[in-house]
Design an enzyme around this catalytic site. Structure first.
Site, PDB file in Angstrom:
ATOM      1  N   LYS A 255       9.862  12.307   6.371  1.00 42.56           N
ATOM      2  CA  LYS A 255       9.011  11.489   5.486  1.00 42.56           C
ATOM      3  C   LYS A 255       7.794  11.012   6.272  1.00 42.56           C
ATOM      4  O   LYS A 255       7.921  10.369   7.313  1.00 42.56           O
ATOM      5  CB  LYS A 255       9.805  10.287   4.945  1.00 42.56           C
ATOM      6  N   LYS A 267       4.140  -4.276  -2.435  1.00 42.51           N
ATOM      7  CA  LYS A 267       5.100  -5.027  -1.630  1.00 42.51           C
ATOM      8  C   LYS A 267       4.569  -6.439  -1.356  1.00 42.51           C
ATOM      9  O   LYS A 267       3.361  -6.638  -1.323  1.00 42.51           O
ATOM     10  CB  LYS A 267       5.300  -4.333  -0.274  1.00 42.51           C
ATOM     11  N   ASP A 278       6.471   3.876   8.315  1.00 41.60           N
ATOM     12  CA  ASP A 278       7.101   4.615   7.222  1.00 41.60           C
ATOM     13  C   ASP A 278       6.930   6.131   7.391  1.00 41.60           C
ATOM     14  O   ASP A 278       7.324   6.900   6.532  1.00 41.60           O
ATOM     15  CB  ASP A 278       6.536   4.132   5.881  1.00 41.60           C
ATOM     16  N   ARG A 341      11.077   9.365  -1.730  1.00 39.13           N
ATOM     17  CA  ARG A 341      11.844  10.427  -2.397  1.00 39.13           C
ATOM     18  C   ARG A 341      10.924  11.381  -3.151  1.00 39.13           C
ATOM     19  O   ARG A 341      11.243  12.541  -3.355  1.00 39.13           O
ATOM     20  CB  ARG A 341      12.912   9.789  -3.299  1.00 39.13           C
TER      21      ARG A 341
HETATM   22  N1  BES Z   1       9.569   2.551   3.035  1.00 40.77           N
HETATM   23  C1  BES Z   1      10.377   1.827   2.129  1.00 40.77           C
HETATM   24  C2  BES Z   1      11.773   1.544   2.666  1.00 40.77           C
HETATM   25  C3  BES Z   1      11.861   0.629   3.850  1.00 40.77           C
HETATM   26  C4  BES Z   1      12.076  -0.716   3.672  1.00 40.77           C
HETATM   27  C5  BES Z   1      11.796   1.125   5.121  1.00 40.77           C
HETATM   28  C6  BES Z   1      12.191  -1.542   4.760  1.00 40.77           C
HETATM   29  C7  BES Z   1      11.910   0.310   6.196  1.00 40.77           C
HETATM   30  C8  BES Z   1      12.121  -1.036   6.025  1.00 40.77           C
HETATM   31  C9  BES Z   1      10.526   2.588   0.822  1.00 40.77           C
HETATM   32  O1  BES Z   1       9.450   3.365   0.458  1.00 40.77           O
HETATM   33  C10 BES Z   1      10.734   1.579  -0.240  1.00 40.77           C
HETATM   34  O2  BES Z   1       9.823   0.836  -0.493  1.00 40.77           O
HETATM   35  N2  BES Z   1      11.901   1.583  -0.837  1.00 40.77           N
HETATM   36  C11 BES Z   1      12.220   0.648  -1.864  1.00 40.77           C
HETATM   37  C12 BES Z   1      12.947   1.384  -2.954  1.00 40.77           C
HETATM   38  C13 BES Z   1      13.109   0.595  -4.209  1.00 40.77           C
HETATM   39  C14 BES Z   1      11.771   0.409  -4.882  1.00 40.77           C
HETATM   40  C15 BES Z   1      14.051   1.310  -5.112  1.00 40.77           C
HETATM   41  C16 BES Z   1      13.098  -0.425  -1.248  1.00 40.77           C
HETATM   42  O3  BES Z   1      13.902  -0.115  -0.390  1.00 40.77           O
HETATM   43  O4  BES Z   1      12.920  -1.586  -1.621  1.00 40.77           O
HETATM   44 ZN    ZN Z   2       8.277   4.026   1.971  1.00 41.82          ZN
HETATM   45 MN    MN Z   3       7.989   2.278  -0.631  1.00 43.08          MN
END
Ligand code: BES
Ligand code: ZN
Ligand code: MN
Length: 520
Positions: A255, A267, A278, A341
């Site tokens: 990724k 966020k 990321d 994803r």
């Molecule tokens: N890059 C983030 C996941 C992440 C969170 C990595 C904290 C490292 C530390 C990912 O793209 C993301 O934002 N995922 C969301 C998914 C949700 C919207 C279903 C998450 O984990 O909140």
């Molecule tokens: Zn992400």
């Molecule tokens: Mn994200």
């Protein structure tokens, strides 16, 4: 940093031309008070006086003692030589030397040295002595240049471990470097340049696709994430061929979100800066290729990196938008922050063309995985038991561990939607599993594993920064294949399975009809 190994007794090791010597001492090897070397006598006397105990974490430092050439000698106890104990012993040993000027360090292993122990000690030492400098105006270069390992026993296995560690550390440090870099110094184009320069230095192939080529491939999910960014996307394809062309490759998919704002589903501000890592999955793929270039094992490996920023913008994808992935499956993007994803699913479909032995994707995919496993073990998801157990074993052997998570069909319930073949998010429950269930839909035609490194690729707090994981796990898995190829051939490409999709035949899409498309 250069590593070497020598067969030496402790009494010889303290005569070596070194600035400092760290002596790794396990609990079960008691020092001989009548030994020829000063260090053993010191340790024996200190134990007898009740001033020192051979237990995990114990440290004793000696400075400019007669009969010793190194100015500093640090004795640290490695307890039962378990990976965590070796790692923390080396860390304590290095911390004891922190303010000293050490260019040439010795690392002496008391008792029976093993390849695994040496690999752990060297990678822990590299980790402890690493610091990020790229965007400092007055960078301090690393003083430590040479590490000489010594042990009483010697074998080809120990020599091999030192060679492996050398390449491993180069790979880990490259991965750390890219994950640590601020997003304005690590754009998709920068990552592509990095991949090209690694390939050039190691003489393997690297091809970089831009927005036009990616549109032609029909990667509608990947493009949807990229459409809100002023930085053009890059799709990086690296090919390392160490074995005959008839051998099916392992494909690594990293990724490569160079910054994740969340997009329109933005966020919260606190700690958003950390979303520069990321692309930790992509960084680990670059790191593995760097190491492969040095080790040259007899295997074939393909590295795929879908790289883009995830930004909010007038052109950005919106919650509720439906896009068509390269597989033909349509996706309702309910949350633009579940972008990993989306870029991975198209890369996974692209991986099919290599008729792979196995495909492993590596991603900082979910916050839910951080909640589930913390920073200790990477989340492992796999549809293939043989592949999963090889990866678990590689984790244990390298000390870069993972933990297998479930993939029951019931977890996919929440991804159902009336408006597309699949939604990109389910509810909050089991978030790391539902993310994996989404990816699994695009991985039906090969043995597949997914590593969620959201918790393990980054260290928060005071020592904030990238860890370089899971380069250790992946390199262990790959190099094992060169040593025992027959065991891995069981992870053969599977017969193609049908994926539920309304229009599996539509391979090309017009992604942004009526809207401006940003191109390189
Ligand atoms: N890059 C983030 C996941 C992440 C969170 C990595 C904290 C490292 C530390 C990912 O793209 C993301 O934002 N995922 C969301 C998914 C949700 C919207 C279903 C998450 O984990 O909140
Ligand atoms: Zn992400
Ligand atoms: Mn994200």
């Amino acid at each position: 940093m250069n590593f070497e190994i020598q067969k030496l007794s402790l009494s010889r090791a303290i005569q070596a031309q070194l600035d400092a010597l760290i002596v790794l001492w396990p609990s079960l090897t008691l020092p001989n008070p009548l030994a020829h070397d000063t260090v053993s006598r010191w340790v024996a006397n200190a134990i007898e006086a009740g001033d020192f105990e051979l237990k995990s974490g114990a440290v004793m430092t000696l400075y400019c003692q007669p009969g010793m050439v190194p100015r500093h000698v640090v004795v640290v106890c490695t307890a039962e030589n378990k990976p965590g104990q070796v790692r923390s012993a080396v860390q304590s040993g290095w911390n004891a030397l922190k303010s000293a000027k050490i260019k040439h360090l010795g690392l002496h292993v008391v008792g029976d040295a093993t390849g695994q122990g040496i690999q752990l000690a060297l990678s822990s030492l590299a980790d402890a002595s690493y610091s990020y400098t790229t965007t400092l105006s007055k960078p301090k270069s690393r003083l430590l240049k040479q590490v000489s390992v010594s042990a009483e026993n010697s074998s080809a296995a120990l020599e091999h471990a030192v060679r492996h560690s050398q390449a491993l550390v180069a790979g880990v440090e490259l991965a750390k470097e890219w994950a640590n870099r601020p997003a304005n110094h690590a754009t998709p184009s920068h990552l592509a340049q990095a991949a090209k320069s690694i390939a050039k230095g190691s003489a393997f192939q690297c091809e970089v696709l831009g927005p036009k080529e990616v549109a032609k491939l029909g990667m509608g999910a990947f493009m949807a994430v990229a459409q809100g960014s002023a930085q053009p996307l890059r799709f990086i394809v690296m090919r390392y061929n160490g074995a005959s062309a008839t051998r099916a490759p392992v494909v690594l998919v990293g990724k490569g979100i160079t910054f994740d704002t969340g997009g329109i589903s933005i966020k919260p501000a606190p700690e958003m800066d950390e979303m520069k890592y990321d692309m930790g999955g992509a960084a680990s793929v670059l790191g593995v290729f760097k190491a492969l270039g040095q080790l040259r094992p007899a295997i074939n490996v393909v590295g795929l990196i879908p790289a883009t920023e995830n930004m909010p913008d007038g052109l950005a994808v919106k919650p509720g938008d439906v896009v068509t992935s390269m597989s033909g499956q349509t996706i309702e993007i309910l949350n633009t922050d579940a972008e990993g994803r989306l870029v991975l699913c198209d890369a996974l479909t692209y991986a099919e063309r290599f008729k792979p032995q196995a495909v492993i994707d590596i991603a900082t995919l979910t916050g839910a995985c951080v909640i589930a496993l913390g920073a200790v073990r990477t989340g492992l998801f796999s549809s293939d038991d043989a592949l999963a157990s090889h990866l678990q074993q590689a984790g244990e052997d390298s000390g870069d561990t993972c933990w297998r998570m479930p993939l029951d069909e019931e977890y996919a319930e929440g991804l159902k939607t009336r408006f597309a073949d699949v939604a990109n998010v389910a509810g909050r429950a089991a978030g790391s599993v539902t993310a994996a269930k989404f990816l699994q839909r695009f991985s039906q035609n090969f043995a597949w594993a997914h590593l969620d490194i959201a918790g393990t690729a980054w260290r928060s707090g005071a020592a904030k920064g990238a860890t370089g994981r899971p380069v250790g796990l992946l390199l262990q898995y790959l190099t094992e294949q060169a040593i025992r190829p027959s065991e891995f051939l069981a992870d053969k490409p599977k017969a193609a399975k049908k994926v539920k999709s309304s229009k599996t035949t539509s391979r090309s899409v017009t992604p942004t009809k009526g809207r401006a498309v940003r191109q390189a």
